[in-house]
Design a protein around this motif. Structure first.
Motif, mmCIF file in Angstrom:
data_model
loop_
_atom_site.group_PDB
_atom_site.id
_atom_site.type_symbol
_atom_site.label_atom_id
_atom_site.label_comp_id
_atom_site.label_asym_id
_atom_site.label_seq_id
_atom_site.Cartn_x
_atom_site.Cartn_y
_atom_site.Cartn_z
ATOM 1 N N ARG A 83 0.834 4.418 -2.496
ATOM 2 C CA ARG A 83 0.337 5.690 -1.945
ATOM 3 C C ARG A 83 1.399 6.778 -1.947
ATOM 4 O O ARG A 83 1.104 7.943 -2.228
ATOM 5 C CB ARG A 83 -0.173 5.454 -0.515
ATOM 6 N N TRP B 100 0.826 -1.207 0.000
ATOM 7 C CA TRP B 100 0.000 0.000 0.000
ATOM 8 C C TRP B 100 0.863 1.260 0.000
ATOM 9 O O TRP B 100 0.602 2.211 -0.748
ATOM 10 C CB TRP B 100 -0.919 0.010 1.220
ATOM 11 N N GLN C 21 -8.256 1.274 -0.844
ATOM 12 C CA GLN C 21 -7.661 2.153 -1.850
ATOM 13 C C GLN C 21 -6.894 1.459 -2.964
ATOM 14 O O GLN C 21 -6.410 2.142 -3.867
ATOM 15 C CB GLN C 21 -6.713 3.148 -1.159
ATOM 16 N N ALA C 22 -6.747 0.141 -2.930
ATOM 17 C CA ALA C 22 -5.893 -0.526 -3.923
ATOM 18 C C ALA C 22 -6.353 -0.233 -5.347
ATOM 19 O O ALA C 22 -5.546 0.130 -6.215
ATOM 20 C CB ALA C 22 -5.876 -2.034 -3.674
ATOM 21 N N LEU D 50 -6.110 -1.147 4.469
ATOM 22 C CA LEU D 50 -5.800 -0.005 3.605
ATOM 23 C C LEU D 50 -5.906 -0.385 2.130
ATOM 24 O O LEU D 50 -6.410 0.393 1.316
ATOM 25 C CB LEU D 50 -4.391 0.507 3.921
ATOM 26 N N LEU D 51 -5.457 -1.576 1.787
ATOM 27 C CA LEU D 51 -5.543 -2.025 0.402
ATOM 28 C C LEU D 51 -6.992 -2.254 -0.021
ATOM 29 O O LEU D 51 -7.365 -1.970 -1.160
ATOM 30 C CB LEU D 51 -4.730 -3.303 0.206
#
Length: 272
Positions: free
Chosen positions: A180, A176, A264-265, A260-261
Motif C-alpha cells: 500500500r 499489506w 485489497q491484496a 486489509l489483505l
C-alpha cells in the motif's frame, strides 16, 4: 413457477467458493522458499547459524572487558543468547512474511494460490529454520560453557511461541503496508533497528528507570525476552511479563493484516 420443479440442468450454477488456504499450494511454495532462500549457495543454512553466533560473540567479547559477570547467571554467552536468539527469530520471520506477497506475486495470479498460502509457506519455512538455529546455538553454549543454567522447556517454548506469533502478526500487517505504501520499507527499517536495544537485550528491564519501564512495557518483545530468560535462570524476576498481552496485541495485528489483505491484496498486486 415453483423453483423446486426446475430441472437441475437449467438451474443457475453458483461459482465455487475460492479457498483461502490450500495445503498443496503451501507445500509447493515452501519448496520454492527453501530452494531460493537457503538453497542458492552451500552456505545458506550455515549463514543462518553464524549470524546470531557472531552477534553473541561480539557482545560477549565487548562487555566481558567491563563487567566481571553478566547481570544474571555466570555466562555472558547464554545471557546474550537468551535475548538475541528470540529477537533474531522475530526479525527474520517478520521480515520474510512481510515480503511474501511481493516474492510470490507471479504465482498469486493463479486462482489456486492465495495470499494466505504465500504467507503461511514463508512463515513455516523460516520459523522452522530459526527454531533449528536456536536449538543448535543453545545446545552448543550449554555444552561448551559453564552456564549453570536450569532450562525450563515449558517457559522456553512459551517464549518461542510468542515470538513466532508476534512475528507472524507484524509480518502479515507489513505485507499489506509494503504493497500500500511504497516508502514503508524504509520506515520499517528505521523502526526495527533499535528494537533489540529497547527489548531488554543489553540491560535488564527491572534495572531500567521506572519512567522508561512504563514506556517499554508496551513493547511485546520485552515480555518475550523476559520469559525466555526465566526459562534458563529460575531466579530471574519475570513478574512484569504477560503472555496474555503479547497474544492480544499479536492477534489484533494479525486480524487487521488479514482483513486489509482480503480487501485489497489482489488490487494492490495488480497495481504494482
Amino acid at each position: 413457477m415453483d423453483g423446486s420443479r426446475i430441472s437441475p440442468a437449467l438451474r443457475p450454477c453458483r461459482p465455487p467458493l475460492r479457498r483461502l488456504f490450500s495445503p498443496r499450494a503451501v507445500g509447493a511454495l515452501m519448496l520454492r522458499e527453501m530452494a531460493t532462500t537457503y538453497g542458492r549457495s552451500p552456505g545458506g543454512y550455515l549463514w543462518a547459524i553464524l549470524e546470531p553466533v557472531a552477534g553473541i560473540a561480539i557482545l560477549t567479547f565487548a562487555f566481558s572487558f567491563f563487567f566481571a559477570a553478566p547481570p544474571i547467571g555466570s555466562s555472558f554467552e547464554l545471557f546474550y543468547a537468551t535475548a538475541m536468539l528470540p529477537f533474531a527469530l522475530f526479525t527474520t520471520v517478520a521480515n520474510r512474511v512481510s515480503g511474501a506477497l511481493v516474492f510470490s506475486r507471479p504465482l498469486l495470479s493463479y486462482p489456486v494460490v492465495t495470499f494466505v498460502d504465500a504467507i503461511t509457506a514463508r512463515f513455516v519455512v523460516n520459523l522452522l529454520a530459526e527454531l533449528l538455529v536456536f536449538y543448535i546455538v543453545i545446545t552448543a553454549i550449554l555444552l561448551m560453557f559453564d552456564t549453570r543454567a536450569v532450562p525450563d522447556i515449558a517457559r522456553i517454548g512459551e517464549a518461542l511461541a510468542l515470538a513466532a506469533l508476534f512475528a507472524l502478526a507484524v509480518g502479515t500487517l507489513n505485507a499489506w503496508l509494503f504493497l500500500r505504501f511504497h516508502t514503508w520499507h524504509v520506515i520499517w527499517s528505521l523502526i526495527s533497528r533499535p528494537l533489540f536495544l529497547i527489548s531488554g537485550g543489553l540491560v535488564l528491564f527491572e534495572r531500567m528507570p521506572q519512567a522508561l519501564q512504563a514506556v517499554l512495557w508496551w513493547n511485546p518483545l520485552v515480555h518475550v525476552t523476559g520469559i525466555m530468560r526465566s526459562g534458563f535462570f529460575p531466579d530471574y524476576p519475570d513478574s512484569y511479563t504477560s503472555a496474555v498481552y503479547v497474544c492480544g496485541v499479536s492477534l489484533a495485528l494479525l486480524l487487521a493484516g488479514l482483513r486489509l489483505l482480503s480487501w485489497q491484496a489482489k488490487w494492490l498486486l495488480l497495481e504494482r
